[in-house]
Design a protein around this motif. Sequence first.
Motif, PDB file in Angstrom:
ATOM      1  N   GLY A  36      -1.876   6.967   2.715  1.00 60.71           N
ATOM      2  CA  GLY A  36      -1.875   7.246   4.151  1.00 60.71           C
ATOM      3  C   GLY A  36      -2.520   6.125   4.945  1.00 60.71           C
ATOM      4  O   GLY A  36      -2.032   5.742   6.013  1.00 60.71           O
ATOM      5  N   PHE A  37      -3.603   5.596   4.426  1.00 62.00           N
ATOM      6  CA  PHE A  37      -4.279   4.469   5.078  1.00 62.00           C
ATOM      7  C   PHE A  37      -3.340   3.273   5.187  1.00 62.00           C
ATOM      8  O   PHE A  37      -3.207   2.666   6.248  1.00 62.00           O
ATOM      9  CB  PHE A  37      -5.537   4.101   4.295  1.00 62.00           C
ATOM     10  N   ILE A  38      -2.663   2.959   4.085  1.00 65.91           N
ATOM     11  CA  ILE A  38      -1.741   1.820   4.086  1.00 65.91           C
ATOM     12  C   ILE A  38      -0.579   2.072   5.045  1.00 65.91           C
ATOM     13  O   ILE A  38      -0.154   1.159   5.769  1.00 65.91           O
ATOM     14  CB  ILE A  38      -1.253   1.529   2.656  1.00 65.91           C
ATOM     15  N   ALA A  39      -0.076   3.301   5.073  1.00 63.04           N
ATOM     16  CA  ALA A  39       1.029   3.623   5.971  1.00 63.04           C
ATOM     17  C   ALA A  39       0.620   3.492   7.439  1.00 63.04           C
ATOM     18  O   ALA A  39       1.377   2.952   8.255  1.00 63.04           O
ATOM     19  CB  ALA A  39       1.533   5.032   5.693  1.00 63.04           C
ATOM     20  N   ILE A  40      -0.569   3.957   7.781  1.00 62.27           N
ATOM     21  CA  ILE A  40      -1.026   3.877   9.172  1.00 62.27           C
ATOM     22  C   ILE A  40      -1.271   2.427   9.567  1.00 62.27           C
ATOM     23  O   ILE A  40      -0.916   2.006  10.680  1.00 62.27           O
ATOM     24  CB  ILE A  40      -2.280   4.740   9.381  1.00 62.27           C
ATOM     25  N   ALA A  42       0.261  -0.197   8.271  1.00 63.65           N
ATOM     26  CA  ALA A  42       1.581  -0.823   8.389  1.00 63.65           C
ATOM     27  C   ALA A  42       2.246  -0.418   9.701  1.00 63.65           C
ATOM     28  O   ALA A  42       2.858  -1.261  10.389  1.00 63.65           O
ATOM     29  CB  ALA A  42       2.456  -0.426   7.205  1.00 63.65           C
ATOM     30  N   TYR A  43       2.152   0.850  10.074  1.00 67.73           N
ATOM     31  CA  TYR A  43       2.714   1.308  11.346  1.00 67.73           C
ATOM     32  C   TYR A  43       2.025   0.618  12.524  1.00 67.73           C
ATOM     33  O   TYR A  43       2.677   0.228  13.493  1.00 67.73           O
ATOM     34  CB  TYR A  43       2.574   2.824  11.462  1.00 67.73           C
ATOM     35  N   GLY A  44       0.720   0.467  12.443  1.00 65.59           N
ATOM     36  CA  GLY A  44      -0.019  -0.205  13.510  1.00 65.59           C
ATOM     37  C   GLY A  44       0.383  -1.657  13.660  1.00 65.59           C
ATOM     38  O   GLY A  44       0.508  -2.169  14.779  1.00 65.59           O
ATOM     39  N   LEU A  45       0.591  -2.332  12.536  1.00 69.90           N
ATOM     40  CA  LEU A  45       1.050  -3.716  12.619  1.00 69.90           C
ATOM     41  C   LEU A  45       2.471  -3.806  13.163  1.00 69.90           C
ATOM     42  O   LEU A  45       2.803  -4.721  13.909  1.00 69.90           O
ATOM     43  CB  LEU A  45       0.968  -4.368  11.230  1.00 69.90           C
ATOM     44  N   TYR A  46       3.305  -2.842  12.822  1.00 69.93           N
ATOM     45  CA  TYR A  46       4.670  -2.817  13.334  1.00 69.93           C
ATOM     46  C   TYR A  46       4.684  -2.583  14.846  1.00 69.93           C
ATOM     47  O   TYR A  46       5.443  -3.208  15.578  1.00 69.93           O
ATOM     48  CB  TYR A  46       5.464  -1.720  12.609  1.00 69.93           C
ATOM     49  N   LYS A  47       3.849  -1.670  15.312  1.00 65.93           N
ATOM     50  CA  LYS A  47       3.793  -1.343  16.734  1.00 65.93           C
ATOM     51  C   LYS A  47       2.980  -2.355  17.546  1.00 65.93           C
ATOM     52  O   LYS A  47       2.892  -2.234  18.763  1.00 65.93           O
ATOM     53  CB  LYS A  47       3.203   0.051  16.948  1.00 65.93           C
ATOM     54  N   LEU A  48       2.414  -3.332  16.890  1.00 61.75           N
ATOM     55  CA  LEU A  48       1.581  -4.313  17.573  1.00 61.75           C
ATOM     56  C   LEU A  48       2.390  -5.105  18.610  1.00 61.75           C
ATOM     57  O   LEU A  48       1.883  -5.426  19.677  1.00 61.75           O
ATOM     58  CB  LEU A  48       0.957  -5.262  16.553  1.00 61.75           C
ATOM     59  N   LYS A  49       3.650  -5.358  18.307  1.00 60.78           N
ATOM     60  CA  LYS A  49       4.488  -6.132  19.230  1.00 60.78           C
ATOM     61  C   LYS A  49       4.822  -5.335  20.495  1.00 60.78           C
ATOM     62  O   LYS A  49       4.942  -5.901  21.576  1.00 60.78           O
ATOM     63  CB  LYS A  49       5.783  -6.546  18.532  1.00 60.78           C
ATOM     64  N   SER A  50       4.999  -4.036  20.363  1.00 55.82           N
ATOM     65  CA  SER A  50       5.446  -3.236  21.513  1.00 55.82           C
ATOM     66  C   SER A  50       4.332  -2.342  22.032  1.00 55.82           C
ATOM     67  O   SER A  50       4.572  -1.189  22.372  1.00 55.82           O
ATOM     68  CB  SER A  50       6.650  -2.392  21.099  1.00 55.82           C
ATOM     69  N   ARG A  51       3.131  -2.863  22.112  1.00 50.69           N
ATOM     70  CA  ARG A  51       2.011  -2.041  22.569  1.00 50.69           C
ATOM     71  C   ARG A  51       1.943  -1.944  24.088  1.00 50.69           C
ATOM     72  O   ARG A  51       1.137  -1.200  24.639  1.00 50.69           O
ATOM     73  CB  ARG A  51       0.703  -2.540  21.992  1.00 50.69           C
ATOM     74  N   HIS A  59      -5.892  -1.140  20.912  1.00 51.33           N
ATOM     75  CA  HIS A  59      -4.869  -0.823  19.906  1.00 51.33           C
ATOM     76  C   HIS A  59      -5.476  -0.828  18.497  1.00 51.33           C
ATOM     77  O   HIS A  59      -5.230   0.094  17.712  1.00 51.33           O
ATOM     78  CB  HIS A  59      -3.731  -1.839  19.990  1.00 51.33           C
ATOM     79  N   LEU A  60      -6.276  -1.833  18.196  1.00 45.27           N
ATOM     80  CA  LEU A  60      -6.895  -1.919  16.871  1.00 45.27           C
ATOM     81  C   LEU A  60      -7.894  -0.789  16.634  1.00 45.27           C
ATOM     82  O   LEU A  60      -7.985  -0.256  15.525  1.00 45.27           O
ATOM     83  CB  LEU A  60      -7.566  -3.284  16.682  1.00 45.27           C
ATOM     84  N   ILE A  61      -8.637  -0.405  17.660  1.00 41.67           N
ATOM     85  CA  ILE A  61      -9.575   0.713  17.522  1.00 41.67           C
ATOM     86  C   ILE A  61      -8.821   2.004  17.260  1.00 41.67           C
ATOM     87  O   ILE A  61      -9.217   2.805  16.399  1.00 41.67           O
ATOM     88  CB  ILE A  61     -10.475   0.826  18.773  1.00 41.67           C
ATOM     89  N   HIS A  62      -7.707   2.230  17.954  1.00 42.28           N
ATOM     90  CA  HIS A  62      -6.918   3.436  17.722  1.00 42.28           C
ATOM     91  C   HIS A  62      -6.376   3.477  16.299  1.00 42.28           C
ATOM     92  O   HIS A  62      -6.392   4.532  15.650  1.00 42.28           O
ATOM     93  CB  HIS A  62      -5.765   3.521  18.722  1.00 42.28           C
ATOM     94  N   MET A  63      -5.888   2.358  15.807  1.00 45.30           N
ATOM     95  CA  MET A  63      -5.370   2.312  14.435  1.00 45.30           C
ATOM     96  C   MET A  63      -6.495   2.519  13.417  1.00 45.30           C
ATOM     97  O   MET A  63      -6.323   3.192  12.410  1.00 45.30           O
ATOM     98  CB  MET A  63      -4.661   0.980  14.166  1.00 45.30           C
ATOM     99  N   HIS A  64      -7.655   1.960  13.704  1.00 44.88           N
ATOM    100  CA  HIS A  64      -8.802   2.125  12.805  1.00 44.88           C
ATOM    101  C   HIS A  64      -9.226   3.584  12.731  1.00 44.88           C
ATOM    102  O   HIS A  64      -9.463   4.120  11.640  1.00 44.88           O
ATOM    103  CB  HIS A  64      -9.956   1.253  13.307  1.00 44.88           C
ATOM    104  N   VAL A  65      -9.298   4.236  13.878  1.00 42.70           N
ATOM    105  CA  VAL A  65      -9.704   5.642  13.915  1.00 42.70           C
ATOM    106  C   VAL A  65      -8.669   6.522  13.209  1.00 42.70           C
ATOM    107  O   VAL A  65      -9.017   7.440  12.458  1.00 42.70           O
ATOM    108  CB  VAL A  65      -9.942   6.098  15.369  1.00 42.70           C
ATOM    109  N   ALA A  66      -7.390   6.235  13.422  1.00 40.74           N
ATOM    110  CA  ALA A  66      -6.336   7.024  12.773  1.00 40.74           C
ATOM    111  C   ALA A  66      -6.377   6.861  11.259  1.00 40.74           C
ATOM    112  O   ALA A  66      -6.302   7.840  10.510  1.00 40.74           O
ATOM    113  CB  ALA A  66      -4.968   6.622  13.317  1.00 40.74           C
ATOM    114  N   ALA A  67      -6.505   5.632  10.797  1.00 42.09           N
ATOM    115  CA  ALA A  67      -6.535   5.388   9.351  1.00 42.09           C
ATOM    116  C   ALA A  67      -7.781   5.999   8.717  1.00 42.09           C
ATOM    117  O   ALA A  67      -7.714   6.644   7.665  1.00 42.09           O
ATOM    118  CB  ALA A  67      -6.482   3.888   9.071  1.00 42.09           C
ATOM    119  N   GLN A  68      -8.910   5.818   9.352  1.00 44.41           N
ATOM    120  CA  GLN A  68     -10.152   6.374   8.821  1.00 44.41           C
ATOM    121  C   GLN A  68     -10.116   7.899   8.841  1.00 44.41           C
ATOM    122  O   GLN A  68     -10.581   8.551   7.898  1.00 44.41           O
ATOM    123  CB  GLN A  68     -11.331   5.856   9.627  1.00 44.41           C
ATOM    124  N   GLY A  69      -9.570   8.485   9.869  1.00 45.21           N
ATOM    125  CA  GLY A  69      -9.454   9.939   9.943  1.00 45.21           C
ATOM    126  C   GLY A  69      -8.561  10.501   8.854  1.00 45.21           C
ATOM    127  O   GLY A  69      -8.852  11.547   8.272  1.00 45.21           O
TER     128      GLY A  69
END
Length: 93
Positions: A36-40, A42-51, A59-69
């Motif tokens: 799940g961490f890897i998937a989140i 990867a999704y965050g890196l994919y969505k990085l272009k269209s943020r 954006h990075l804080i949101h991805m960090h919180v989602a992955a850690q959660g």
Amino acid sequence: MSADPDIFLSSYDGDQGSKLIRKAQEAPFVPIGMAGFIAIVAYGLYKLKSRGNTKMSVHLIHMHVAAQGFVVGAVTVGMGYSTYREYWAKPKP
């Protein structure tokens, strides 16, 4: 001083793949948390272009919180499952 090779060979359980499979069977929610961490991430890196207008740091804080959660949730559910299996689902002697 030469080391006894039998000591090292007896502590070697096999290759890394079999050790990973054995550990995953003992605690199945740890690999789920890692996946799940890897998937989140990867999704965050994919969505990085269209943020859009969102700042990079937000954006990075949101991805960090989602992955850690996700990882904390998977470990918590795994601990609950282990507790259930050890104390409540244990057959009575």
